[in-house]
Design an enzyme around this catalytic site. Structure first.
Site, PDB file in Angstrom:
ATOM      1  N   HIS A  62       0.847  -1.199   0.000  1.00 13.16           N
ATOM      2  CA  HIS A  62       0.000   0.000   0.000  1.00 13.16           C
ATOM      3  C   HIS A  62       0.887   1.256   0.000  1.00 13.16           C
ATOM      4  CE1 HIS A  62      -2.950   2.999   1.153  1.00 13.16           C
ATOM      5  NE2 HIS A  62      -3.883   2.120   0.773  1.00 13.16           N
ATOM      6  N   GLU A  66      -3.980   2.470  -7.201  1.00 14.90           N
ATOM      7  CA  GLU A  66      -4.394   3.570  -6.320  1.00 14.90           C
ATOM      8  C   GLU A  66      -3.448   4.746  -6.516  1.00 14.90           C
ATOM      9  OE1 GLU A  66      -6.699   2.140  -2.650  1.00 14.90           O
ATOM     10  OE2 GLU A  66      -4.601   1.873  -2.162  1.00 14.90           O
TER      11      GLU A  66
HETATM   12  P1  13P Z   1      -9.785   6.466   0.449  1.00 12.33           P
HETATM   13  O1  13P Z   1     -10.955   5.668  -0.084  1.00 12.33           O
HETATM   14  O2  13P Z   1     -10.012   6.942   1.852  1.00 12.33           O
HETATM   15  O3  13P Z   1      -9.357   7.526  -0.503  1.00 12.33           O
HETATM   16  O4  13P Z   1      -8.565   5.426   0.585  1.00 12.33           O
HETATM   17  C1  13P Z   1      -8.157   4.701  -0.516  1.00 12.33           C
HETATM   18  C2  13P Z   1      -7.155   3.691  -0.087  1.00 12.33           C
HETATM   19  O5  13P Z   1      -6.014   4.010   0.170  1.00 12.33           O
HETATM   20  C3  13P Z   1      -7.625   2.302   0.058  1.00 12.33           C
HETATM   21  O6  13P Z   1      -6.549   1.416   0.230  1.00 12.33           O
END
Ligand code: 13P
Length: 260
Positions: free
Chosen positions: A97, A167
């Site tokens: 992550h 992401e």
């Molecule tokens: P948010 O949905 O709070 O933007 O977070 C995304 C995330 O990092 C999920 O792993």
């Protein structure tokens, strides 16, 4: 067609076990009866022994950890091994992550963790994504480098247990309107799928779900999945509110049912 996925990443929330139980109970209620979407919940690891008691039955959501180490046991202060977490029904793991990469986790370590977790029977949710974008498209090179570092150690067979969560860091933790534009997401999802196909061939590559994460909310979830070319969502803050999370899951179910 692959089942669509909606993964709840609670991150380091909530602080109290009693509140974590409430979020889980609420979530289970909201998603009961949802069949077209695979629901996966990632609470803080320390709550797993207690929370796992409430997750029962074949159709229940899968439990996930937010990180795992690449060794089974030993002198690794503060780490959690796959063998430990699996005793508490964790079968999925988020790895790499951006919030861990920001604190020093490098591509090589992420690659080792992904390989080890898969070897231990987990489904590995590999997170990738650029910090920022520019006109020259450096984000494509960045994402390719992150993926290739992990692909270097992965065999074709491992793809059965791999999920890729794209992401973009700049889109995390914002309001719904600031999530990524779906036409841009479509291009990136296609790029990721193309890299997989080039390296492993079409059939193995098609087993890999590609997800989007970054400010997913009830109001944008359906559009992101319908137009963004992704197989599901990784949801942060909205997943701590069972009602919002339930709406997101049902929105994805609507898209899944329309695509059958
Ligand atoms: P948010 O949905 O709070 O933007 O977070 C995304 C995330 O990092 C999920 O792993």
């Amino acid at each position: 067609m692959k089942k669509k996925l909606v993964i709840a990443n609670w991150k380091m929330n909530p602080v109290k076990l009693a509140d974590a139980k409430k979020v889980l109970t609420g979530t289970l209620k909201e998603v009961a009866g949802v069949k077209a979407v695979q629901v996966v919940v990632c609470p803080p690891t320390v709550f797993l022994p207690e929370l796992s008691k409430a997750v029962k039955g074949a159709g229940a959501p899968r439990l996930c950890v937010q990180d795992l180490f690449h060794e089974g046991s030993g002198a690794y202060t503060g780490q959690t091994s796959p063998q430990m977490a699996k005793q508490f029904k964790a079968t999925w793991a988020i790895l790499g992550h951006s919030e861990r990469r920001e604190r020093g986790e490098d591509n090589e370590t992420v690659g080792r963790k992904v390989r080890y977790a898969i070897a231990e029977g987990y489904t590995a949710v590999l997170c990738i994504g650029e910090r920022e974008r520019n006109e020259e498209g450096a984000h494509y090179t960045f994402v390719r480098d992150e993926l290739e570092a992990v692909f270097a150690g992965l065999k074709r067979k491992d793809l059965e247990k791999l999920v890729i969560a794209y992401e973009p860091v700049w889109a995390i933790g914002k309001r719904a309107e600031e999530a990524m534009q779906t036409h841009e997401l479509y291009e990136m999802a296609l790029f990721i799928k193309k890299l997989l196909i080039e390296r492993y061939g079409r059939k193995p590559a098609e087993q890999v779900s590609v997800l989007y994460g970054g400010s997913v909310k009830p109001e944008n979830a359906e559009q992101i999945v319908r137009e963004g070319g992704v197989d599901g969502l990784l949801v942060g803050s909205a997943s701590l509110d069972p009602k919002q999370y339930g709406e997101i899951v049902r929105a994805v179910q609507t898209v899944a049912q329309a695509q059958v």
